[in-house]
Scaffold this active site. Structure first.
Site, PDB file in Angstrom:
ATOM      1  N   PHE A  40       1.086  -1.176   0.050  1.00  0.00           N
ATOM      2  CA  PHE A  40      -0.156   0.187   0.096  1.00  0.00           C
ATOM      3  C   PHE A  40       0.781   1.391  -0.116  1.00  0.00           C
ATOM      4  CE2 PHE A  40      -3.209  -2.841   2.604  1.00  0.00           C
ATOM      5  CZ  PHE A  40      -3.871  -3.205   1.447  1.00  0.00           C
ATOM      6  N   ARG A  41       2.150   1.096   0.296  1.00  0.00           N
ATOM      7  CA  ARG A  41       2.828   2.362   0.571  1.00  0.00           C
ATOM      8  C   ARG A  41       3.598   2.771  -0.559  1.00  0.00           C
ATOM      9  NH1 ARG A  41       3.266   0.302   5.979  1.00  0.00           N
ATOM     10  NH2 ARG A  41       2.758   1.695   7.600  1.00  0.00           N
ATOM     11  N   ILE A 108      -1.058  -7.121   7.905  1.00  0.00           N
ATOM     12  CA  ILE A 108      -2.243  -7.059   8.270  1.00  0.00           C
ATOM     13  C   ILE A 108      -2.999  -8.229   7.811  1.00  0.00           C
ATOM     14  CG2 ILE A 108      -2.130  -4.587   9.259  1.00  0.00           C
ATOM     15  CD1 ILE A 108      -3.944  -3.673   6.822  1.00  0.00           C
ATOM     16  N   HIS A 126       0.827  -3.824  13.459  1.00  0.00           N
ATOM     17  CA  HIS A 126      -0.206  -2.975  12.809  1.00  0.00           C
ATOM     18  C   HIS A 126      -1.555  -3.708  12.852  1.00  0.00           C
ATOM     19  CE1 HIS A 126       3.229  -0.742  10.511  1.00  0.00           C
ATOM     20  NE2 HIS A 126       3.320  -0.695  11.730  1.00  0.00           N
ATOM     21  N   CYS A 134     -15.405  -4.074  17.968  1.00  0.00           N
ATOM     22  CA  CYS A 134     -15.807  -2.766  18.584  1.00  0.00           C
ATOM     23  C   CYS A 134     -14.777  -2.115  19.380  1.00  0.00           C
ATOM     24  CB  CYS A 134     -17.097  -3.172  19.382  1.00  0.00           C
ATOM     25  SG  CYS A 134     -17.888  -1.749  20.445  1.00  0.00           S
ATOM     26  N   CYS A 137     -16.690  -1.968  23.301  1.00  0.00           N
ATOM     27  CA  CYS A 137     -16.674  -3.359  24.217  1.00  0.00           C
ATOM     28  C   CYS A 137     -15.929  -4.360  23.557  1.00  0.00           C
ATOM     29  CB  CYS A 137     -18.237  -3.728  24.219  1.00  0.00           C
ATOM     30  SG  CYS A 137     -18.827  -4.688  22.565  1.00  0.00           S
ATOM     31  N   CYS A 162     -23.661  -2.513  21.281  1.00  0.00           N
ATOM     32  CA  CYS A 162     -23.399  -1.559  22.697  1.00  0.00           C
ATOM     33  C   CYS A 162     -23.389   0.059  22.151  1.00  0.00           C
ATOM     34  CB  CYS A 162     -22.190  -1.965  23.310  1.00  0.00           C
ATOM     35  SG  CYS A 162     -20.718  -1.146  22.516  1.00  0.00           S
ATOM     36  N   ASN A 225      15.327  -8.416   1.066  1.00  0.00           N
ATOM     37  CA  ASN A 225      14.492  -7.417   0.485  1.00  0.00           C
ATOM     38  C   ASN A 225      15.141  -7.107  -1.108  1.00  0.00           C
ATOM     39  OD1 ASN A 225      12.113  -5.769   1.156  1.00  0.00           O
ATOM     40  ND2 ASN A 225      13.796  -4.228   1.036  1.00  0.00           N
TER      41      ASN A 225
END
Ligand SMILES: [Zn+2]
Length: 253
Positions: A40-41, A108, A126, A134, A137, A162, A225
């Site tokens: 995404f970056r 993620i 992340h 939620c 709660c 809630c 990398n």
């Protein structure tokens, strides 16, 4: 040292892994690109086309909460069916062999869990986008549940029973880092003797702190990398090749 070619890189990495008692993999977006999940970056990536929604704006605006969910469902339609790549499978093999106690990840996408790591052994800096919670709660929601309510709501973000806001279990810009994950990542970094950074540019905080912490603690540092990183100079091994190609020989099954 920087490996001069793929074979040398694989041989040196194998030697480092064989010598190590505890290998700690630290993974970033690069390990998941071969699974069809974009970084995404990256320039032209999702976040350069869709400005990230900061946490305070998510809290303040129902329209932005709805927009955030629209984007999430669009992502689900494009790569919700992504499967673990060769890198994930290689790390899962090291994990099953008892060579690596856990993985620390900036991702993620839930793919380390799918590849065979127990959920409790994936330290997510992340968060995780494969489910929601939620904010008040803390109850867990599956994405399908949120989507059904979103559609029934005429395309508006649904709230928890809630009254709290429902958000993917990710860490948004401006949201506090998960304390428990940070604590475990540090503990794992200090107890490994090979820190293996894969597919991360190691510039985004807090990723940048860990290789240094490992080196100072006497661990070896290996970096796999495609692009150079800030830590190449202090690494014991740098392999600038395709991540799947480098790690495929370490897949056990
Ligand atoms: Zn709630």
């Amino acid at each position: 040292m920087i490996a001069t070619d793929l074979e040398t890189g694989i041989d040196r990495l194998r030697a480092l892994i064989d010598d190590a008692r505890a290998v700690l993999p630290f993974t970033g977006a690069g390990i998941s690109t071969e699974c069809g999940i974009p970084d995404f970056r990256s320039p032209g990536g999702f976040w350069t086309r869709n400005k990230p929604i900061p946490f305070d704006e998510f809290l303040a605006s129902r329209d932005l909460r709805s927009e955030s969910w629209r984007r999430r469902f669009a992502m689900q339609d494009s790569f919700g069916g992504a499967r673990p790549g060769r890198g994930h499978r290689a790390l899962a093999s090291l994990y099953k062999a008892g060579k690596t106690p856990a993985v620390v990840t900036q991702n993620i996408d839930n793919l380390h869990q799918v590849s065979g790591f127990a959920a409790g052994d994936v330290v997510e800096l992340h968060g995780n986008t494969s489910y929601a919670t939620c904010l008040d709660c803390g109850i867990r929601y599956e994405l399908e549940t949120v989507r059904a309510r979103f559609d029934a709501n005429g395309g508006h973000a649904p709230d928890c029973d809630c009254g709290g806001f429902i958000k993917t279990a990710t860490v948004s810009f401006g949201q506090a880092m998960p304390g428990e994950a940070m604590r475990r990542a540090e503990e794992l970094t200090r107890s490994c003797d090979l820190f293996l950074a894969i597919g991360s540019s190691l510039v985004v905080w807090p990723a940048a702190g860990f290789p240094l912490m490992a080196k100072r603690n006497g661990a070896a540092l290996a970096i796999v990398n495609r692009e150079p990183t800030e830590f190449d100079d202090m690494a014991d091994l740098v392999v600038r090749e395709d991540i799947g190609n480098v790690l495929a020989p370490f897949i056990a099954d």
